[in-house]
Design a protein around this motif. Sequence first.
Motif, mmCIF file in Angstrom:
data_model
loop_
_atom_site.group_PDB
_atom_site.id
_atom_site.type_symbol
_atom_site.label_atom_id
_atom_site.label_comp_id
_atom_site.label_asym_id
_atom_site.label_seq_id
_atom_site.Cartn_x
_atom_site.Cartn_y
_atom_site.Cartn_z
ATOM 1 N N SER A 1 50.188 34.466 37.284
ATOM 2 C CA SER A 1 48.906 34.013 37.804
ATOM 3 C C SER A 1 48.194 35.198 38.448
ATOM 4 O O SER A 1 48.811 36.216 38.769
ATOM 5 C CB SER A 1 49.098 32.889 38.827
ATOM 6 O OG SER A 1 49.984 33.293 39.863
ATOM 7 N N SER A 2 46.907 35.062 38.609
ATOM 8 C CA SER A 2 46.103 36.142 39.166
ATOM 9 C C SER A 2 46.652 36.603 40.503
ATOM 10 O O SER A 2 47.097 35.799 41.326
ATOM 11 C CB SER A 2 44.654 35.673 39.321
ATOM 12 O OG SER A 2 43.889 36.633 40.002
ATOM 13 N N ARG B 1 44.262 35.323 45.251
ATOM 14 C CA ARG B 1 44.620 33.940 45.575
ATOM 15 C C ARG B 1 43.785 32.971 44.740
ATOM 16 O O ARG B 1 42.572 33.072 44.669
ATOM 17 C CB ARG B 1 44.399 33.689 47.063
ATOM 18 C CG ARG B 1 44.908 32.362 47.577
ATOM 19 C CD ARG B 1 46.433 32.284 47.544
ATOM 20 N NE ARG B 1 47.074 33.308 48.336
ATOM 21 C CZ ARG B 1 47.288 33.215 49.643
ATOM 22 N NH1 ARG B 1 46.903 32.165 50.314
ATOM 23 N NH2 ARG B 1 47.915 34.186 50.285
ATOM 24 N N THR B 2 44.421 32.043 44.071
ATOM 25 C CA THR B 2 43.727 31.076 43.243
ATOM 26 C C THR B 2 44.151 29.676 43.648
ATOM 27 O O THR B 2 45.262 29.462 44.131
ATOM 28 C CB THR B 2 44.023 31.302 41.742
ATOM 29 O OG1 THR B 2 43.448 30.252 40.975
ATOM 30 C CG2 THR B 2 45.514 31.347 41.469
ATOM 31 N N GLN B 3 43.268 28.710 43.444
ATOM 32 C CA GLN B 3 43.567 27.338 43.837
ATOM 33 C C GLN B 3 44.527 26.662 42.865
ATOM 34 O O GLN B 3 45.133 25.650 43.198
ATOM 35 C CB GLN B 3 42.269 26.527 43.934
ATOM 36 C CG GLN B 3 41.377 26.957 45.092
ATOM 37 C CD GLN B 3 40.150 26.082 45.230
ATOM 38 O OE1 GLN B 3 39.751 25.395 44.291
ATOM 39 N NE2 GLN B 3 39.554 26.093 46.406
ATOM 40 N N ASP B 4 44.663 27.212 41.664
ATOM 41 C CA ASP B 4 45.537 26.595 40.659
ATOM 42 C C ASP B 4 46.321 27.689 39.941
ATOM 43 O O ASP B 4 46.011 28.067 38.821
ATOM 44 C CB ASP B 4 44.710 25.784 39.661
ATOM 45 C CG ASP B 4 45.557 24.834 38.821
ATOM 46 O OD1 ASP B 4 46.789 25.026 38.772
ATOM 47 O OD2 ASP B 4 44.997 23.903 38.211
ATOM 48 N N PRO B 5 47.365 28.253 40.591
ATOM 49 C CA PRO B 5 48.102 29.374 39.993
ATOM 50 C C PRO B 5 48.816 29.013 38.695
ATOM 51 O O PRO B 5 48.969 29.871 37.822
ATOM 52 C CB PRO B 5 49.080 29.786 41.081
ATOM 53 C CG PRO B 5 49.184 28.604 41.988
ATOM 54 C CD PRO B 5 47.857 27.927 41.942
ATOM 55 N N SER C 1 46.211 29.232 36.042
ATOM 56 C CA SER C 1 45.835 30.637 35.897
ATOM 57 C C SER C 1 46.844 31.394 35.039
ATOM 58 O O SER C 1 46.473 32.148 34.131
ATOM 59 C CB SER C 1 45.736 31.285 37.283
ATOM 60 O OG SER C 1 45.616 32.689 37.195
#
Length: 217
Positions: A62-63, A66-70, A73
């Motif tokens: 995942s990115s 910080r992402t809300q939906d790893p 991602s």
Amino acid sequence: ICMTGSVGEMVSDEDAFAESLARVRFLVNEEQAPPQPAGLPSDLAVYVALRRNGKRLTDAWSSVARTQDPLASAIVCALKKLGVASHPDTAEIVFSYLFRPVDADKTGKVFNNLNRGRIGIQLTSGDRVTRYAPTRMIATNRSFRKIIETFSAQEVKKAGQRAKPVVIRRFEAACFLVPLAEGKPPVRLFRGNKVVPQDAVTADTTAALARRMSDWM
């Protein structure tokens, strides 16, 4: 799926991992997936390897941002790298969390062979971030020491005397194999292997294991 012991104590909601696994098939097939469950660790990162007949076709994290939906991602990143003729039948999912820095004089104690395949490692230098999931280390036969030495040498070669300090972190990992066919449950992994009940170990299954290991060799 039940998280027990130290792993269960480290997550805010053990059922959230199970709910996330239920989304994997939808995300890989690019269908409408259920929403991400609440209760996942705030520092969660996800590693995905798409496989067919056990062979890794592609993988991705995942990115770093910080992402809300790893989970989504990581799967989107993996699908972008997947050839159009490739059709995975299994997704390897590693939920990574509790990233904690390790002092340079403690790396030997933390990153020992007992923890290989159990915890992961992240190395950061400037904007460069490299992570190794426990399952990836097992699959590529990499040691913690070799990963640290290689990363540090690459930084010195690239930047010379201007090389930035390397920050090393350990992280906990919950690892699963998720069959993409409907009706097949996820399999929890320990050091890259499926955990089976003791009564499943018989003369027949042991002989079958020996044959498969011989074929692999």
